[in-house]
Write an enzyme that holds these catalytic residues in place. Structure first.
Site, short mmCIF file in Angstrom:
data_model
loop_
_atom_site.label_atom_id
_atom_site.label_comp_id
_atom_site.label_asym_id
_atom_site.label_seq_id
_atom_site.Cartn_x
_atom_site.Cartn_y
_atom_site.Cartn_z
N ASP A 28 63.79 -87.52 60.83
CA ASP A 28 63.59 -88.52 61.87
C ASP A 28 62.46 -88.07 62.79
OD1 ASP A 28 65.71 -89.90 61.00
OD2 ASP A 28 66.89 -89.75 62.82
N SER A 264 65.68 -80.09 71.06
CA SER A 264 65.70 -80.08 69.59
C SER A 264 66.66 -81.15 69.09
CB SER A 264 66.14 -78.71 69.07
OG SER A 264 67.52 -78.56 69.29
N LYS A 265 66.37 -81.64 67.88
CA LYS A 265 67.18 -82.72 67.32
C LYS A 265 68.60 -82.26 67.04
CE LYS A 265 63.85 -83.94 64.29
NZ LYS A 265 63.33 -84.59 63.09
N ARG A 266 68.74 -80.95 66.81
CA ARG A 266 70.06 -80.42 66.50
C ARG A 266 70.97 -80.50 67.74
NH1 ARG A 266 70.85 -75.26 66.14
NH2 ARG A 266 68.61 -74.90 66.28
#
Ligand code: GLU
Length: 499
Positions: A28, A264-266
């Protein structure tokens, strides 16, 4: 007298800039891509230049199908459509690095011939051992140059040899570690390692590809995150060895979570660019928010709310912040609400419908229902933060009178007066004319409050539940006005049967 930053000391306007955003399609799209793209667009448009999208897809292991398309759609959604790129085309196509592989090899050969780069046959195991040893006896870091100066045959005699070599830069002792940055002035980076520039699979690494492509695509200004500062001396070295002009560098401050860690995406759903669209943020609000993360307000009279054009007109690198901005979604909520309140209600209604249909919350409304939503939108506009919140408030307009569901909660809270109230309301509303909010309110008030002596809450509560199915809804009399006489009465009559 100070010199405006888009005029050089000689007073001539800055040449049109060519900027680029160079995301890797590894999932993404990251919100940082939009943040960089915004500043790229600002500088390109401010100078009458062009903004380029380049897809850095040389890391074949991390490639994610569909990611490139999402990058493109997200930029488009935000109004940051590239002037050149894989989908748009342009004079420097192809704009995907995987399609430019033939471009890089000659540059590598030149560097090897000039003695600035060398082959390395060390196996992954040998490199891991080397690193472990360096850590154990604290004997420095970086590649130990075992392969440097050796022919393939010589190196093959030693342990940890692999057949297919990589190519490494030979970082000189006197490498210059300082460079000029448009945002930060003089920056000093740590000494680099003998960076791999060509991998065993024949693909260039980021470091070589970025230098070659920025040059071949005529990029004048490299805008990227501050995490790349440590790589810049390597890039400048490659440019000098290859006789390429050094572009201007602008290292943007990193976006941070509220606890100051790197976004961060995490760890943060808001690191995903698509998340904002899913939540019902307006692209113009997100764009404005991204600007404010690293740039002062540029709206009328110092307002934080500003158009992209206002940002572009004001643009000056010396005004960009150097400290990592906190990515505070609450601030974005406020900005989104401000944009929603300033919108034409008809446009807002269309955006609400598009959003809810796209999210699968509503099915495409027919013309009659679309009109109901358009008329009801001003009733909720003031208190809406996200487009998606409209569903809860306006759902009652989109269902048939006979299928309106009444909340159990709302039913339970009704008092014993409810049946009497609804009967009386049906009585006065039956022949009421004209049917408008004011007349409805006056008639219900006269009957329920004045005649029956009920408190307004007891009087209007059951009517609200009958009309909207909820205890909380947009203003009741306006909602009845919009629904119309027949629908309102049909709902109340059906509701009466439940009591
Ligand atoms: N592909 C790099 C990234 O995704 C680009 C860095 C740069 O702009 O030079 O961050």
């Amino acid at each position: 007298m100070s010199i405006p930053s888009d005029l050089s000391a000689a007073g001539t306007p800055t040449a049109p800039a060519r900027t680029r955003v160079a995301p890797s399609p590894t999932g993404d799209p990251h919100v940082g891509t939009a943040y960089m793209a915004l500043f790229d667009v600002a500088w390109a448009r401010h100078t009458g230049g062009r903004f380029v999208l380049r897809i850095e897809d040389t890391d074949r292991v991390r490639l994610v199908a569909g990611s490139e398309q999402q990058i493109y759609e997200s930029l488009d959604w935000l109004g940051l459509r590239p002037d050149e790129g894989p989908q748009t085309g342009g004079p420097f196509a192809p704009y995907r690095q995987s399609e430019r592989l033939d471009t890089y090899r000659p540059y590598v050969d030149r560097l090897i011939d000039q003695g600035h780069a060398y082959y390395c046959w060390c196996s992954a195991e040998r490199l891991a051992e080397m690193r472990a040893e360096q850590q154990r006896d604290k004997s420095g870091s970086g590649y130990d140059r075992l392969c440097y100066g050796k022919s393939r045959e010589e190196r093959a005699q030693l342990p940890g040899f692999t057949e297919t070599p990589v190519v490494r830069m030979l970082i000189p002792d006197d490498v210059s570690l300082a460079f000029d940055d448009l945002i930060r002035g003089e920056v000093r980076a740590p000494r680099p390692d003998d960076q791999v520039i060509l991998k065993a699979d024949g693909f260039p690494t980021y470091h070589l590809a970025v230098v070659v492509d920025d040059h071949e695509m005529g990029i004048t200004t490299v805008v990227r995150g501050e995490e790349w500062i440590s790589s810049t001396p390597k890039h400048i070295l490659l440019q000098e060895w290859l006789g390429l002009p050094v572009p201007q560098y602008a290292h943007m401050p990193l976006l941070r979570n509220t606890d100051k860690s790197k976004i961060s995406k995490r760890r943060n759903p808001a690191a995903r660019l698509l998340w904002f669209r899913e939540q019902g943020y307006l692209p113009e609000a997100l764009r404005n928010f991204l600007q404010l993360l690293a740039y002062p307000p540029v709206g009328d009279d110092g307002s934080e709310i500003a158009t992209l054009d206002q940002f572009v007109d004001s643009f000056d690198w010396s005004r960009v912040n150097t400290t990592g901005p906190i990515f505070d979604v609450k601030k974005l909520d406020w900005i989104n609400g401000a944009y929603i309140r300033a919108m034409d209600p008809g446009d807002l209604a269309d955006r609400i419908i598009d959003h809810l249909v796209e999210r699968g919350v509503w099915t495409e409304p027919d013309a009659v229902r679309r009109e109901l939503v358009r008329r009801a939108t001003p009733l909720i506009q003031e208190r809406l933060t996200l487009l998606g919140e409209a569903a809860d408030k306006l759902d009652f307009l989109l269902v048939d009178d006979t299928t309106l569901e009444v909340d159990d909660d709302a039913l339970e809270k009704l008092t014993d007066d409810a049946a009497r109230v609804v009967d009386a309301a049906l009585g006065v509303l039956e022949g009421l004319s004209p049917w408008d909010a004011e007349t409805i309110q006056a008639a219900l008030r006269a009957k329920l409050v004045d005649d029956l002596g009920l408190k307004p809450k007891v009087a209007f509560g059951p009517v609200r539940v009958g009309i909207t199915g909820r205890q909380v809804s947009p203003p009741l009399f306006e909602s009845m006005d919009i629904l119309g006489h027949d629908s309102s009465l049909a709902r109340l009559a059906r509701f009466r049967e439940l009591l």
